[in-house]
Structure formats: C-alpha cells, structure tokens
Design a protein around this motif. Structure first.
Motif, mmCIF file in Angstrom:
data_model
loop_
_atom_site.group_PDB
_atom_site.id
_atom_site.type_symbol
_atom_site.label_atom_id
_atom_site.label_comp_id
_atom_site.label_asym_id
_atom_site.label_seq_id
_atom_site.Cartn_x
_atom_site.Cartn_y
_atom_site.Cartn_z
ATOM 1 N N THR A 486 0.825 -1.215 0.000
ATOM 2 C CA THR A 486 0.000 0.000 0.000
ATOM 3 C C THR A 486 0.856 1.260 0.000
ATOM 4 O O THR A 486 0.330 2.369 -0.155
ATOM 5 N N GLY A 513 -4.043 -9.660 -0.251
ATOM 6 C CA GLY A 513 -5.326 -9.253 0.315
ATOM 7 C C GLY A 513 -5.449 -9.677 1.761
ATOM 8 O O GLY A 513 -4.709 -10.535 2.242
ATOM 9 N N SER A 514 -6.396 -9.057 2.439
ATOM 10 C CA SER A 514 -6.659 -9.397 3.841
ATOM 11 C C SER A 514 -8.135 -9.151 4.119
ATOM 12 O O SER A 514 -8.697 -8.131 3.703
ATOM 13 N N SER A 531 -8.897 -1.164 4.383
ATOM 14 C CA SER A 531 -9.192 -2.368 3.615
ATOM 15 C C SER A 531 -9.195 -2.060 2.124
ATOM 16 O O SER A 531 -8.696 -2.849 1.304
ATOM 17 N N ASN A 535 -6.976 -3.996 -0.522
ATOM 18 C CA ASN A 535 -7.729 -4.918 -1.371
ATOM 19 C C ASN A 535 -8.168 -4.335 -2.710
ATOM 20 O O ASN A 535 -8.662 -5.070 -3.562
ATOM 21 N N HIS A 539 -3.811 -2.983 -5.741
ATOM 22 C CA HIS A 539 -3.924 -3.700 -7.021
ATOM 23 C C HIS A 539 -3.970 -2.708 -8.183
ATOM 24 O O HIS A 539 -3.356 -2.932 -9.234
ATOM 25 N N THR A 564 -12.039 -13.340 -5.830
ATOM 26 C CA THR A 564 -12.752 -14.033 -4.759
ATOM 27 C C THR A 564 -14.264 -14.015 -4.923
ATOM 28 O O THR A 564 -14.850 -13.087 -5.482
ATOM 29 N N TYR A 577 -14.242 -6.438 2.894
ATOM 30 C CA TYR A 577 -13.390 -7.230 2.007
ATOM 31 C C TYR A 577 -14.039 -7.360 0.629
ATOM 32 O O TYR A 577 -13.386 -7.198 -0.407
ATOM 33 N N LYS A 581 -13.121 -5.931 -3.487
ATOM 34 C CA LYS A 581 -12.943 -6.995 -4.471
ATOM 35 C C LYS A 581 -13.924 -6.832 -5.633
ATOM 36 O O LYS A 581 -13.586 -7.120 -6.788
#
Length: 679
Positions: A486, A513-514, A531, A535, A539, A564, A577, A581
């Motif tokens: 990050t 990711g987390s 987040s 996430n 990217h 995901t 999360y 995504k």
C-alpha cells in the motif's frame, strides 16, 4: 591462484558412504571431477572433460580394458557413474589406423564400443582421451590457459614456462582430426606431462587420480605466476556509474529492442552482474578493442555468440532510439555473418540477438531464453572479461580464431547437441510477479509457475514471510522482496526488483489481500479505507505501473487478479473485504477494454473457501458453527462436494495464462456455487 582442494577424508566419504558399490578408481574419477567442476577458474558449465582407463567385465563375462569418459550432457561438478559411459578401449583404438572418418560416423562408431547400449553419447573427444596412454586424464579451460590460448607467441611461452614438458597442439576442430594429431605428438615424445591446445585449452594426466589432479593445479598455477610476473601497469580508466533506477530504464529499452529484432517470440530474461570486479574491468578504455574480437575458445560460442555488445554511457545516451540502433546493427551483422558462411539446406540461423551486453558504468548483462542459460553466459562472460583484462595488463596481442573456424564450431551439429534437444518449457522466458506471494495461494501459484519453467518474484509484507516461502520453494528461479504494497513507492520498487533479478516483467498475479470482519454500519471509516487501500488501491497502483512497463518493453503481457467469491456472492460481516474486491472486477474489465489493442490481457479468478491466511482454522470453525455443519462439510459445501485447494487456484491462473485469446474474463474455482455464479 587455483586452490588445491584434495581432501583424503572427503575422498574416503565418497568411497564409504556415497559411492559404495562401484570400482574405487571410478569413485576417485568422480571425486576429482567434482573438485575440478566446482572451480569456475578451471572449467565453465558443460566444459572440460575427464576420463579413466580401468579393467571391467562386459555383459558376456569378458575382462577387458575400458575407457570411462564424460558423457554428453553431463557437467563435471555433478557427474556420477551413469555420466561416465564405459567403452571397449581396444575396439576404440582401431580408429587410430584410419585416415579419415566423418563426425557422424565417429559418434556412431563410439556407440558401438559402449559396454552398455543405454549409456549417454560419449564425448566427441573420446578418441583423444583413448590415444593418451595414461590412466587418468584431465581436460580444462582454465582462465590462465585461455589467456595463453589466444596469444600470438603461445608456443614460445609454453616452451619457456614448462621446459618442453607440455606439448603444443596447433588448432584443429575437436573430433577425429584432433585425436590423430594428439596421437602423433604423444608418440613422438613420451616424456610429456600434458598438452596445450591452441585456441582450446589444456590437457594433463597421471598414473592415479591424485597425481593427475595435482599436476593440473600445479601447471595452471605455474602459468598464472608467469602471467602475473609479466604484467605491466594498467592503462587509464574511465569511471562513471549508472544508478539502479537508470538500469531499470535501460533494461526496459533493451528488452523492447530484443523483442523487436530477436527471433524468439517467447521473449528473453536477463542477468545483471555489476560487481566491483566487472565494473573495474569495463572501466578500462582498452576493453573496447576486445569487444570487437571473438570468443576465447570455440566451446563458448554456442553459449555466447562470437562477440558482445559494448555500450559506453560516457559516449552514448541510453535512449530507446540509440539502444534500438545498437541492437539492430548487431542483429544485422550476425545475419551477414551467417549468410557469408552458411550452406543452403544444411544450416538454420540461430537467434541473431547478442547474448552479452557490456555496459561501461553499469555492468555485464547476460541474455537468453531461460535462467539456466543466462547463468551459464554470465559465468563465461566473467571469465572472458578476466582473460581480456590479463591481455591488457600483459600487453599481449589477442589472436582469435577466424570467423570461418568459429562458424564451423557454432553450427557444428555435434556442438549444437550440447545445448540439448529438450523442448523449452512454456514459461521459461517469463518473469512473474506474485503479490501476497508468501501466502498459501501465492506459494501454490509459484510452485505451478515453476513447474512450467517460470521465473518468480514473490512480494509480501515481511522479510520473515518472504524468507520462509523462498526456503520452502528452494529454487534459484524464485526471488523475493518484502514491503508494504500500500506504500506509494511499492510498485516502483517491485518493478526495479523484477528487473534486477530477471531483466523484465511479463505477468502480474495480483493476489495480495486481507479479510477484515465486521458489519458495515459498525465498521469505522478508517478501517474501511485501510481495507480499500490493500484490497483495491494496491492492485490498481501496481497494475497501472505494470501496464506502463509492458508498453515500454514492447511485449503483450498479462495481469491476473485474485478476485474471490465475496465480490459476487457477499457474505455477512465481510463487506469491507467484498466491496473492494467487487471494485477489482470493474478495474479488470476497464483495463482489459483499454489495453486490448496493445495485446495486454487482464483476467481474474473467482475462488471460494481456500484454506489460507484469510480462511484460517479459527474462521473455518466459526463459519461452520454459524451454518450448523461440521468443518469438513463446510469446506465441501459445493455442487461437487469437493474441497477446493490452493493448487486448484494455481491451475486456474495458469489456464488463464495459456488462453492467449482471452481477456476481461473471470474463471470460477469453487466446486460449484450457484449463488456465486457470474450468470
């Protein structure tokens, strides 16, 4: 100076623990072969040769004298009994009475002399070893003897230094003719302790393994002392250094030029050697004259081509136009060389790109289609620079073989066979960055890409995680970098690391990711933004920079996102999360839309319930309790009633890599989950 590494304790270990069931003299041959092969100042990859003559029993019970010699495709540093095929010596020596025999017939006849028909092809120098009437024979390409091999007055120096104990062999291409010449020289002087082969290397021998090995070391060091004794003061040098970030920019331009003018459509990998030794040698202004010369020994030419490219950053700006001009000229010169010496319907031109690029102020760059090849080139190139440096310091004229002789070796079918006929793996020339590389899915992806020949840069948040992954994977084609992705500068650092390790970047598996748990109305804005930073935005930032690199390199490239199931089929408490995504799906489609015209493909994987750092034991336990099922039932809760593994996700990523006409697509890997299906 070459260190004598003979160790009686180590030899006894070879005999009593490692090679317990074979002839002790073969064990000694293996032991000294390993000693020689592990010293890069004696031999390079695949170079050098050794043999031993012993009594053995053939398959019908006859007790005969055999020649055990290095088999084709084996290296001295890891040879074993299998790599030392046994030949009937008496039958082999019948060839001494022949006047002429073709290379192909020689290889064929040597196979008829084998005790075991399933043995590897014996070396093309087998007959030469047979003609030397001594038990243990060593053949090396040491740095001192390669220096001498390319000197105008080498015969005079050999006689001066070795007092007539080393025979001089004028250059002849390895094979039947060379063996005949050596046979004549030895017959005319049975008091020799060894041979010097012009433009080739050094032979010596002994009545046992110890004598042969000690003689090899002593003769090499004797010549090394003479070289040092006759050195003069070095000439003036130039010292300008190029920064690492400048190297990345140059490597991008170099890759672009190679992709444009090279014939290998799979691409290339690089290795940069910017050691102080290399930089110091390249600083010397007299190195210019040697860059125009040819290889030290014909054994090198199939690995490195005849000449390197030399770029002086003091004289040439490293712009794309200049780099392209240099590579274009090299490739055109090589094509002219091929046309001049090739025979129609016999020779097929090799890739015309340079395998060595010497950049004054930056270092030595080795180029090939796979990491094994660039490591070989790097070693040979370093030895070449060392030999050239000795020529500079000794003011000796460098005398190379003619281009016609070198072409004959470069395109000699028996020399080409050393490169092997094994088909290159699909990803051998590809550099793959995997973020979240130390996690379960990241490591599974790395293993799969390694199996397919890939070269991997793992990225993860701590050095401990990276080191653990590197230890587990245990492969020289895997490198690592630890950083917080990050961070604003993370993409630049990752790209620079990829270029420093492999000279480029072809595929990004954006996997980091987390999962943060919590109801959306109870989650703090700060946590939600954090987040999103990890996430989604991490990217986005790295994919953006990677696309810039793809375009500059002139390659198509691929980006693969781990998206995901949560993005398609949200789960309670996982909004922080799932929403980032879900945004990645939009990013994937937009990048695919905007970059398809450049041949850049962007795809994703929709995976579910993979045991990992995200879905750990505690989370599996909680989720199974929430659903009133066992943990096993929870993990198999899909249409196929099968648990999905990290390796299944890795297979899906590889499938997307292989689908050359697919972009903007998502593959689902969840065992079947209608709620998470895309349509």
């Amino acid at each position: 100076m070459i260190i004598n590494r003979w160790d009686n304790k180590e030899l006894n270990k070879y005999k009593r623990k490692i090679f317990t069931k074979i002839d002790p003299e073969i064990v000694e041959r293996i032991y000294t072969s390993h000693l020689i092969g592990r010293d890069k100042d004696l031999v390079m990859h695949g170079g050098g040769n050794i043999s031993v003559k012993i009594k053995e029993t053939d398959c019908i019970g006859n007790n005969i004298e055999t020649l055990r010699v290095k088999g084709s495709g084996w290296d001295l540093d890891n040879i074993n009994e299998e790599g030392l095929p046994a030949l009937n010596l008496e039958k082999l020596l019948i060839l001494r009475d022949k006047n002429i025999i073709s290379d192909e017939d020689l290889v064929n006849y040597q196979r008829t002399c084998l005790l075991d028909a399933y043995s590897p092809n014996p070396s093309i120098e087998t007959l030469l070893h047979a003609c030397i009437p001594h038990k243990f024979v060593e053949h090396t390409h040491s740095t001192p003897f390669l220096f001498l091999a390319n000197i105008k007055n080498s015969k005079k120096i050999i006689n001066e230094v070795f007092k007539g104990k080393l025979g001089f062999v004028k250059y002849v291409k390895p094979g039947f003719d060379l063996a005949k010449r050596v046979d004549e020289i030895i017959k005319s002087n049975n008091d020799l302790d060894g041979l010097f082969l012009e433009h080739h290397g050094h032979f010596t021998w002994g009545k046992n393994a110890k004598e042969a090995y000690f003689r090899l070391i002593d003769q090499t060091n004797t010549l090394e002392k003479w070289i040092k004794k006759n050195q003069v003061k070095s000439t003036k040098t130039i010292k300008k250094r190029v920064s690492y970030s400048e190297y990345t920019n140059f490597a991008i331009k170099l890759k672009h030029s190679l992709n444009k003018y090279g014939s290998d459509k799979n691409g290339y990998v690089f290795k940069i050697n910017n050691s102080n030794e290399v930089l110091s040698i390249l600083d010397n202004i007299e190195i210019d004259q040697f860059a125009k010369r040819i290889v030290l020994t014909p054994d090198h030419i199939i690995r490195t081509k005849g000449k390197p490219v030399l770029i002086d950053v003091n004289k040439v700006k490293l712009t794309q136009a200049n780099v392209s001009k240099i590579i274009s000229k090299y490739c055109q010169d090589y094509k002219n060389y091929f046309r001049k010496y090739s025979k129609r319907n016999i020779h097929t031109m090799l890739d015309p790109i340079p395998n060595m690029v010497w950049v004054r102020g930056l270092g030595l760059i080795s180029i090939a289609s796979n990491v094994k090849a660039i490591n070989i080139i790097d070693d040979i190139a370093l030895q070449t620079l060392r030999v050239f440096h000795q020529h500079i310091k000794n003011k000796e004229d460098f005398i190379s073989l003619s281009e016609s002789d070198l072409f004959e070796m470069e395109y000699w079918s028996l020399e080409q066979a050393k490169l092997g006929s094994k088909k290159s793996q699909k990803l051998a020339s590809k550099v793959i960055v995997i973020t979240g590389g130390g996690g379960t899915i990241g490591k599974a992806c790395a293993k799969k890409m390694l199996d397919e020949g890939g070269n991997i840069l793992l990225v993860d948040r701590t050095q401990e995680i990276v080191d653990e992954a590197l230890h587990e994977l245990n492969d020289g084609r895997v490198k690592g970098i630890s950083l917080d992705i990050t961070n604003k500068n993370a993409p630049k650092k990752i790209i620079e690391k990829a270029f420093s390790c492999f000279g480029g970047l072809d595929i990004l598996i954006s996997n980091a990711g987390s999962a943060l748990e919590g109801m959306m109305d109870q989650l703090s804005s700060k946590k939600f933004k954090e987040s999103f930073d990890l996430n989604f935005f991490s990217h986005y930032e790295i994919s953006k920079e990677v696309i810039h690199v793809f375009k500059k390199q002139g390659i198509k490239g691929q980006i693969l996102f781990n998206i995901t199931k949560q993005a398609i089929n949200p789960g309670r408490n996982f909004g922080a999360y799932g929403i980032p995504k879900l945004s990645i799906i939009g990013l994937m489609k937009q990048l695919a839309l905007e970059n398809g015209k450049f041949g850049i493909r962007v795809n994703g994987i929709n995976a579910d319930k993979i045991r990992s750092g995200l879905l750990n034991k505690e989370l599996i336990k909680r989720r199974s309790i929430d659903r009133s099922v066992s943990q096993k039932e929870y993990m198999k809760g899909n249409l196929l009633n099968e648990e999905v593994l990290a390796k299944d996700v890795a297979e899906a990523f590889f499938s997307l890599i292989s689908l050359s006409k697919t972009t903007g697509h998502i593959i689902t890997v969840d065992g079947g989950n209608i709620e998470a299906s895309l349509r």
